[in-house]
Design an enzyme around this catalytic site. Structure first.
Site, PDB file in Angstrom:
ATOM      1  N   ILE A 101       0.996  -1.175  -0.058  1.00 19.03           N
ATOM      2  CA  ILE A 101      -0.204   0.132  -0.095  1.00 19.03           C
ATOM      3  C   ILE A 101       0.901   1.132  -0.121  1.00 19.03           C
ATOM      4  O   ILE A 101       1.864   1.424   0.615  1.00 19.03           O
ATOM      5  CB  ILE A 101      -1.049  -0.088   1.312  1.00 19.03           C
ATOM      6  N   CYS A 102       0.731   1.907  -0.923  1.00 19.58           N
ATOM      7  CA  CYS A 102       1.196   3.265  -0.909  1.00 19.58           C
ATOM      8  C   CYS A 102       0.558   4.597  -0.417  1.00 19.58           C
ATOM      9  O   CYS A 102      -0.396   4.974  -0.974  1.00 19.58           O
ATOM     10  CB  CYS A 102       1.580   3.883  -2.448  1.00 19.58           C
ATOM     11  N   THR A 103       0.677   4.848   0.949  1.00 21.51           N
ATOM     12  CA  THR A 103      -0.258   5.927   1.495  1.00 21.51           C
ATOM     13  C   THR A 103       0.656   6.658   2.282  1.00 21.51           C
ATOM     14  O   THR A 103       1.975   6.334   2.637  1.00 21.51           O
ATOM     15  CB  THR A 103      -1.251   5.327   2.613  1.00 21.51           C
TER      16      THR A 103
END
Length: 164
Positions: A101-103
């Site tokens: 996840i790219c957050t």
């Protein structure tokens, strides 16, 4: 700078309790006694819209699962996250491609960050794909191209069969 394990365990337990209370999400813990690290926390998001690809068409899925892995040096080391359910999203890899996840909250993780604020950020990200900052795998790049032309608008009403 690691904290004593008793402090880490108390903090993790408090954050798990907060997740359950504030976000009302089912939480499974690999070791409920929190005695063996790494600790794996599986979270199920219910009634939470997010895009996925079904039979070649973009659809909405309302139940999602993710796993957080916490090491003994938590909260100084941010959790590792793996997405576990099908997804069509530029910022969340499908499980078969790694489930990363790219957050932003992971990029700016500090010891003051909490699992609840992190999961809240994922819920927001899920409904708001950012096609202009995709992860570099095939599925994310393909979804970025799609959502750049067709912004995702999550349904405001959850279908009856998804309410359970």
């Amino acid at each position: 700078m690691a904290e004593p394990l008793s402090f880490v365990r108390r903090r993790i337990q408090a954050e798990i309790d907060q997740l359950k209370k504030i976000l009302n999400v089912p939480v499974e813990v690999s070791d409920p006694s929190l005695s063996h690290f790494p600790i794996e926390i599986t979270i199920t998001l219910l009634k939470t819209p997010g895009p996925y690809l079904k039979d070649g068409k973009i659809s909405t899925r309302y139940t999602h699962r993710l796993k957080l892995i916490l090491e003994a040096d938590y909260p100084y080391k941010k959790p590792t996250v793996h997405w576990l359910t099908p997804i069509f999203h530029p910022n969340i890899m499908p499980p078969h491609e790694g489930g990363y996840i790219c957050t932003k909250i992971l990029k700016v993780w500090t010891p003051n960050s909490t699992l609840t604020t992190f999961v809240q950020a994922i819920i927001t990200l899920l409904a708001n794909p950012n096609p202009y900052d995709p992860l570099g795998n095939d599925a994310c790049l393909m979804s970025a191209q799609y959502f750049a032309k067709h912004p995702y608008k999550p349904p405001s009403i959850i279908p009856k069969e998804e309410e359970q």
